[in-house]
Design an enzyme around this catalytic site. Structure first.
Site, PDB file in Angstrom:
ATOM      1  N   GLY A  95       0.815  -1.204   0.000  1.00 22.44           N
ATOM      2  CA  GLY A  95       0.000   0.000   0.000  1.00 22.44           C
ATOM      3  C   GLY A  95       0.843   1.245   0.000  1.00 22.44           C
ATOM      4  CD  GLU A 140       1.506   2.797  -3.414  1.00 25.17           C
ATOM      5  OE1 GLU A 140       2.443   2.010  -3.114  1.00 25.17           O
ATOM      6  OE2 GLU A 140       1.695   4.020  -3.567  1.00 25.17           O
ATOM      7  CD  GLU A 192       4.250  -0.993  -1.490  1.00 23.97           C
ATOM      8  OE1 GLU A 192       3.732  -1.911  -0.819  1.00 23.97           O
ATOM      9  OE2 GLU A 192       4.360   0.175  -1.077  1.00 23.97           O
ATOM     10  CG  ASP A 235       4.549   8.875  14.955  1.00 17.54           C
ATOM     11  OD1 ASP A 235       5.324   9.852  14.981  1.00 17.54           O
ATOM     12  OD2 ASP A 235       4.846   7.758  15.392  1.00 17.54           O
ATOM     13  CD  GLU A 262      11.763 -11.497   2.389  1.00 18.41           C
ATOM     14  OE1 GLU A 262      11.523 -12.714   2.421  1.00 18.41           O
ATOM     15  OE2 GLU A 262      12.460 -10.919   3.238  1.00 18.41           O
TER      16      GLU A 262
END
Length: 145
Positions: free
Chosen positions: A53, A69, A73, A91, A118
C-alpha cells in the site's frame, strides 16, 4: 474507523503538508488461503511486515491507487473485492488515514519493488505471527472473514 496509534500528549500533529491527514490505501491480496505481505523498506514501520500500500496521488481514485501500489510493490495483478476497514496511524510526525481493501490474486509472482524490500505469500497462521501491528492482524482476519 479505528485509531491505531494516538498521540500520548493529546496534541494535534502536523504531517508533511502541515495541515491535513494523508490518505493512503492498503491491499490484503488473497491467493486461495494465502495472503501477500511485504517487508517495508521505508518509514513508517521500516523493516516490518505489512500489506502492500501507499499514498493516494492527487486525482487518483482509491481503488486505482490500491491496485497501483500493489503492482509497484509486488508485481502482482489482482482485482479488488471489497473495502475491509478504515484505520488511522497518528504519530508526532504524521497522520495517515488508511483505507484497506481485500483483493483476489489474478497473476504474477511476488517480487519486491518500490517501498518493499521483500514480498511473498504466507498462509494465514504464518501471516498473523509475522505482522507486528494489531491493526494489520485485524485487517487480515476481516479480509478473510
Amino acid at each position: 474507523m479505528q485509531a491505531t496509534k494516538p498521540n500520548s500528549d493529546g496534541q494535534p500533529t502536523l504531517n508533511q503538508d502541515g495541515l491535513h491527514p494523508i490518505p493512503a490505501v492498503g491491499v490484503v491480496c488473497r491467493r486461495g488461503e494465502e495472503v501477500l505481505l511485504i517487508r517495508r523498506g521505508r518509514p513508517p514501520r521500516l523493516g516490518e511486515w505489512s500489506i502492500p500500500g501507499g499514498k493516494v496521488m492527487w486525482g487518483e481514485n482509491l481503488i486505482d491507487a490500491a491496485l497501483r501500489e500493489l503492482a509497484e510493490e509486488t508485481g502482482i495483478v489482482a482485482t479488488i473485492s471489497h473495502l475491509v476497514e478504515v484505520y488511522e496511524i497518528i504519530d508526532s510526525r504524521f497522520h495517515y488515514v488508511l483505507i484497506d481493501y481485500a483483493a483476489d490474486w489474478i497473476s504474477g509472482e511476488p517480487r519486491p519493488g518500490d517501498d518493499a524490500d521483500e514480498a511473498r505469500f504466507f498462509n494465514m497462521e504464518e501471516a498473523l505471527k509475522t505482522v507486528a501491528q494489531p491493526d494489520l492482524r485485524d485487517v487480515l482476519l476481516k479480509a478473510f472473514g
